[in-house]
Structures are given as structure tokens and as C-alpha cells.
Write an enzyme that holds these catalytic residues in place. Structure first.
Site, PDB file in Angstrom:
ATOM      1  N   PRO A 162       0.835  -1.214   0.000  1.00  0.00           N
ATOM      2  CA  PRO A 162       0.000   0.000   0.000  1.00  0.00           C
ATOM      3  C   PRO A 162       0.860   1.250   0.000  1.00  0.00           C
ATOM      4  CG  PRO A 162      -0.863  -1.598   1.552  1.00  0.00           C
ATOM      5  CD  PRO A 162       0.437  -2.158   1.050  1.00  0.00           C
ATOM      6  N   CYS A 163       0.442   2.239  -0.784  1.00  0.00           N
ATOM      7  CA  CYS A 163       1.328   3.361  -1.070  1.00  0.00           C
ATOM      8  C   CYS A 163       1.064   4.608  -0.239  1.00  0.00           C
ATOM      9  CB  CYS A 163       1.217   3.734  -2.554  1.00  0.00           C
ATOM     10  SG  CYS A 163      -0.442   4.285  -3.029  1.00  0.00           S
ATOM     11  N   GLN A 164       0.060   4.573   0.658  1.00  0.00           N
ATOM     12  CA  GLN A 164      -0.308   5.801   1.364  1.00  0.00           C
ATOM     13  C   GLN A 164       0.863   6.393   2.139  1.00  0.00           C
ATOM     14  OE1 GLN A 164      -2.012   3.001   1.255  1.00  0.00           O
ATOM     15  NE2 GLN A 164      -4.207   3.354   1.177  1.00  0.00           N
TER      16      GLN A 164
ATOM     17  N   TYR B 210       3.928   6.453   1.388  1.00  0.00           N
ATOM     18  CA  TYR B 210       4.924   7.089   0.533  1.00  0.00           C
ATOM     19  C   TYR B 210       4.343   8.234  -0.298  1.00  0.00           C
ATOM     20  CZ  TYR B 210       7.284   2.628   1.479  1.00  0.00           C
ATOM     21  OH  TYR B 210       7.840   1.535   2.091  1.00  0.00           O
ATOM     22  N   SER B 211       3.018   8.303  -0.415  1.00  0.00           N
ATOM     23  CA  SER B 211       2.420   9.277  -1.323  1.00  0.00           C
ATOM     24  C   SER B 211       2.551  10.686  -0.778  1.00  0.00           C
ATOM     25  CB  SER B 211       0.938   8.950  -1.561  1.00  0.00           C
ATOM     26  OG  SER B 211       0.156   9.302  -0.439  1.00  0.00           O
TER      27      SER B 211
END
Length: 417
Positions: free
Chosen positions: A118-120, A122-123
Site C-alpha cells: 500500500p502506497c499511502q 509514501y504518497s
């Protein structure tokens, strides 16, 4: 190619996996913690099995609503259903996940691991909304779990997808630590900044693709950053054959197309011969929102200009925040080659994805969002409960890797294998 086995970690709805399956790779396991997405993966496993075994009429019956989900799953081998592992990837769960994967492998090798955590964490948007810049978010370290799977299964290669923010998160320390850890496990990585538009997806979606390879298997990788798939069109081609909808209307299973297909829909595999349209469902909107949508569409169609929230009449401004996210109302422009990025926030509201037809005056439907992500029309997005689940579908679509981009990447890696 059926001898080339892969595992999909953090699989989501299976967009990345879909490209590799299309190129002949064999999935031995999909691991996904979201229950709705896990059902989507099982339904897709049924699609592929029934298609390969000349029983596709059963899947058609499912899309038509003639049989339910339980019946569909009963028509395929149980091991395919169980290959979708609904668990979070963690120290606590890994032993059980390994056991299931090992059983499915039957002493065969794993050639490839794909997926992206899940990228949250790093976003850029996620960090902007976080009090501590996401420093305490445990998702920052899910790449450690990814490395555990590399160590256990020793694939020749892996494909790790994530957001561009990974490069700058922690001033680059996460990416550096990731590279060190993968090196320690015996893998070299190459990092590519890719744009889905270059792979024929009608969307400006920039992502990081990390290709890793075992140190005894050194490939000659193509330049994915400058890759050209040769498939182009304008965004209006994904709307052209779909029935008109008003806000709050649409049919889950099933309805007919309003016109014949076009060359882009055929070449991108979006329409592939099955004239069954599902999940063309639009969310309802308030009268105020629809007034704003009309202003946004007129502004784009007349001047090709985006609506700034501060330019709205005072009676239509209800948000106190007037300095950030001033483009919160945005039209999916149909007269250019690629739309703006589809993200999971579309599950919360459709304001950032307004349909370009002012007569329909709504945000885009589930199927239209899926098409922007290049999912084929035979791809059905499940909810936890059977039946129309617009929110769950939008979330899965927004989080996905575009299958068309995955298909081109898989084709290049297939040449290497």
C-alpha cells in the site's frame, strides 16, 4: 509459459497480475488483505479457468445474473479459490501463507514475484495530510515483508510497483534501505519512473516500477521509462459505446452497449467480444453538486480551462478550505489523449471525475473508471456482499495497476525468461 509461476503480493484487484496472466504466466497465489478485493480475485480466477476449459458460458451466466457467486465458485477447482489468500502480509501470518503457497506449488519453482505494498505512507498527498509526515506509519516498512518472500522463494525476478513519492519519502531513505535489503537477499534492482500513457492507457498515471533480478540471473532490461506501446487514442473512445446515464442510475448486471466497439477498445482488450456490460452505475449527487458540475463542464468545453473552487458563486461554496485542493471539481476531459490520474479517493466522492457530457451531469460510472484504468469489460469488481457495491469497486479500481501497462511489462519480461 505455463511453467513460469508467479506470486502476487498485496494483490489488490489483480491489475498487475492480469497483465502477466495474459502473457501466459501462471499465478500460484494472490495475497490480499481487503475482503472485497479477495472476492474480485476469486471471481477473476473463475473467469480464467472457465475460459481455458471451454466452460465460459457459466461466467457469462454470472455476468447476466443467472447464477450467484457461490454457484460460480463451485464450478472451478477448490484449490483455485484457496490460492487467493485473504490475509495481511505480516510476521504473524507469513507461516500460514507460506504453507498455502507451498501446497499450491507442489515442489515447483517460483519464477517471479509481483506486487507493491500500500502506497499511502509514501504518497505526497498522504504525507501532506499526516501530522508526522507518515513517519510512524507501519506501512513504510512493508517492503521488509516483501523481502522475506524473496528470501523464501528465490524467484529469478520481481516487479515492485509504487508511487513516485517513494523516491522522496524520508528524504529517499526508504528507497535506499529497500535497495540495501534487496541486495542483502541476493537481488539487484533497477528503478523506472513510468507513465501509463506510454503503455496505451488513456490516463496520465506516473508510478515507480522496480525490477529486481537475482544476481545469478542478469537480464538485459528494456528502458521502461521511454517505452512506447504504440497504442494511442483520445479519452472519448472509452465513453463512445456506453449508454447515457443520469446521476444515481445504472445497472450492475447487466445492460447492453449503445453502439458498436471501436479500434482502441478492441486493441486494448477492453471490449473483447462479449456484449455484456456490467457495473455501468453512476452515484447520486446533490442539486448543488450538479450545478457545480455544469459550471466545470462548460468551462472545460468552452475554454479548455479547469474550474478553480474560488471562482464559484458564493452560494455554491461550502468548503472552508479555500487554499488547497482548489481543483477538487475536475472534468474527465474527453478531447485529449489521457485523463488525469484515477485514485482511490474516487470511492468517497466523484467530484474529481466529472463526466464530460453536460447532459448526463454526473461523475463517471464504475465501468468508466475501470476503462480509464484499462480493465476489460469482462472484469467484475466484487463487494464483501454479493451485488452492486459501488464504493468497494471504485476503491479497487483507484488502487490498481492498469492491466494494459502490466501486459506490456509482462511481455518484455517474458522475452527475457
Amino acid at each position: 509459459m505455463k511453467n513460469l509461476n508467479f506470486i502476487d503480493l498485496f494483490a489488490g484487484a489483480g491489475g498487475l497480475s492480469e497483465g502477466f496472466i495474459k502473457q501466459g504466466f501462471n499465478p500460484v497465489a494472490h495475497i490480499e488483505m481487503d475482503l472485497a478485493a479477495s472476492f474480485t480475485l476469486k471471481t477473476r480466477a473463475a473467469f480464467h479457468h472457465l475460459k481455458e476449459n471451454n466452460q465460459f458460458s457459466h461466467y457469462v451466466d454470472y455476468l447476466k445474473g443467472n447464477i450467484d457467486r457461490k454457484t460460480l465458485y463451485s464450478l472451478i477447482p477448490n484449490e483455485l479459490i484457496e490460492s487467493v489468500i485473504h490475509k495481511s502480509i505480516s510476521v504473524e501470518n507469513n507461516a500460514g501463507i507460506f504453507k498455502t503457497i507451498d501446497y499450491n506449488l507442489e515442489n515447483k519453482e517460483v519464477d517471479l514475484i509481483v506486487g507493491g505494498p500500500p502506497c499511502q505512507a509514501y504518497s505526497l498527498v498522504g504525507r501532506a495530510r499526516s501530522e508526522d509526515n507518515m513517519k510512524s506509519d507501519p506501512r513504510n516498512y512493508l517492503y521488509v515483508q516483501y523481502a522475506n518472500y524473496l528470501e523464501r522463494y528465490q524467484p529469478k525476478m520481481f516487479v515492485f510497483e509504487n508511487v513516485l513519492g517513494l523516491k522522496s519519502a524520508g528524504k529517499g531513505i526508504y528507497l535506499k534501505n529497500m535497495e540495501r535489503l534487496f541486495n542483502k537477499k541476493g537481488y539487484t534492482i533497477e528503478v523506472f519512473t513510468v507513465n501509463a500513457e506510454n503503455f496505451g492507457v488513456l490516463q496520465k498515471r506516473k508510478r515507480l516500477i522496480i525490477i529486481g533480478y537475482r544476481n545469478d540471473f542478469v537480464p538485459n532490461l528494456p528502458d521502461f521509462e521511454n517505452f512506447k506501446g504504440g497504442l494511442t487514442s483520445s479519452v472519448d473512445t472509452i465513453f463512445s459505446d456506453l449508454p447515457e446515464l443520469q446521476a444515481g442510475t445504472g445497472v450492475d448486471k447487466f445492460t447492453n452497449y449503445s453502439s458498436k466497439t471501436n479500434s482502441y477498445l478492441e486493441q486494448s482488450y477492453i471490449r473483447n467480444g462479449i456484449d455484456i456490460l456490467t457495473q455501468h452505475i453512476a452515484r447520486p449527487h446533490s442539486i448543488q453538486d450538479k450545478k457545480i458540475y455544469q459550471i466545470a463542464v462548460n468551462k472545460w468545453n468552452d475554454k479548455m480551462e479547469r474550474l478553480n473552487y474560488n471562482d464559484l458563486p458564493e452560494d455554491l461554496k461550502t468548503h472552508k478550505n479555500r487554499t488547497s485542493f482548489t481543483d477538487r471539481f475536475k472534468v474527465v476531459a474527453n478531447n485529449i489523449q489521457a485523463s488525469h490520474t484515477v485514485v482511490a479517493h474516487i470511492a468517497k466522492d466523484g467530484h474529481h471525475y466529472i463526466h464530460p457530457d453536460i447532459e448526463q451531469n454526473r461523475s463517471i460510472s464504475v465501468r468508466e473508471a475501470a476503462r480509464l484504468q484499462s480493465f476489460s469489460d469482462d472484469f467484475y469488481f466484487e463487494g464483501v456482499k454479493e451485488g452492486a457495491n459501488r464504493t468497494a469497486a471504485f476503491k479497487q479500481i483507484g488502487n490498481a495497476v492498469p492491466p494494459l501497462m502490466a501486459n506490456f511489462i509482462a511481455n518484455e519480461l517474458k522475452k527475457i525468461f
